[in-house]
Design a protein around this motif. Sequence first.
Motif, short mmCIF file in Angstrom:
data_model
loop_
_atom_site.label_atom_id
_atom_site.label_comp_id
_atom_site.label_asym_id
_atom_site.label_seq_id
_atom_site.Cartn_x
_atom_site.Cartn_y
_atom_site.Cartn_z
N HIS A 64 37.92 48.69 50.49
CA HIS A 64 37.80 47.63 49.48
C HIS A 64 36.52 46.85 49.79
N GLY B 219 38.56 38.87 40.96
CA GLY B 219 39.36 40.04 40.57
C GLY B 219 38.48 41.29 40.49
N SER B 220 38.86 42.21 39.65
CA SER B 220 38.15 43.47 39.50
C SER B 220 36.84 43.26 38.74
N THR C 236 37.05 50.51 46.13
CA THR C 236 37.60 49.51 45.22
C THR C 236 36.80 48.22 45.35
N TYR D 291 36.10 44.29 44.60
CA TYR D 291 36.75 43.01 44.30
C TYR D 291 35.67 41.94 44.27
#
Length: 392
Positions: free
Chosen positions: A160, A223-224, A262, A264
């Motif tokens: 992440h 967030g994303s 991922t 963030y």
Amino acid sequence: MTIADRWLLPDGVDEVLPERAQVVEHLRRQLLDLYNCWGYDLVIPPMVEFTDSLLSGSGSDLDLMTFRITDQLSGRMMGIRADITPQTARMDAHSLRREGPSRLCYAGTVLHTRPRGPLESRTPISIGVELFGEATVAADIEVIELLLQSISSAGVENVHLDLGHVDIFRGLLADAGLSADSEAELFDLVQRKAARELGQWIEANISDPQLAGWLNVLPSLAGSVEVLAAAREKLAGAPAAVLAAVAQLEEIVAAIAERNVTVYLDLGELPGYHYHTGVVFAAYVQGYGKALGNGGRYDHVGEAFGRPRPATGFACNLKSLVSQSANNYAAKQGVFVAYSSNPAVTEQIAALRSQGERVVQGFDRQQVDYNELNCDRALVEQDGSWVIQKLS
């Protein structure tokens, strides 16, 4: 201290025993070779420097993390490095003085006065890269890609990547006219995402309704990757530096879109706010409570050495990478050779070692434990020739 206690180490100071040390060293070499392939030159800064140099432009956090000693030759105060980045900045500004972009990499132990977090080592092995002399977002993208490649090379999966940008908060406050104390109060509230307290503070201290609105939404911009579109909408009309920061984050996200990571985003998260000057980033893996690597842009660090240069980079703790690695770095076991005064044995040992074999030669009347010696084979004489046999 009694004899029974003399094996104890200070809290947070750890040793690396042979099996794990082999893995750490294997990864160190692998990563330095990777950095060399990207054009980064290895430097080996000293363990200690005068604090005037070591702590220049590094902020109060590093100052508190640094052990100090007195130089017995000059009487001046020296520090044991707690971070290698300021040292590379000094080398770039003073020792190298390259005109174009300069890529440097390093690997070495640092020492902290206190752990950065619960159960963390005070003697991490820091490995990383610094890119000096290039102000564009392309340099930030390069070091982020190299961080991700480093973690991938270590065999760590499901990474992440946290992204932020200090110019968003800094840009919003550029013309707010806040005192240093007021800015510190606001900074703390934004970091804690204390929405109710933040709203009350803004109501009491910010008279510009547009700025108040921007500051109120800042903690929610997390967030994303869709956060960036929301930021464009909710920060519409913000100062140019703020919108430029959002654009940089969009460019970085697009550049790493094909990587298996991922992303963030937290536009209100400001690690190293008084040190960093642009994008900030950190890599995490689920189940491990601290960053595997982090970094960002820090364009002012060279000012203390009389040569300000744009700069960006990252650092990882080799021990942390090894602890999360899925790779099997089992050390190759060796060949045991019993004691012999026969010159032919010496020749055989030299030949095996020249081929990269681990060869352990026994001593006269030695009691042999092959597991302790990490040997799974033995060199024996058979029918007038030397052969390697597998040990049972």
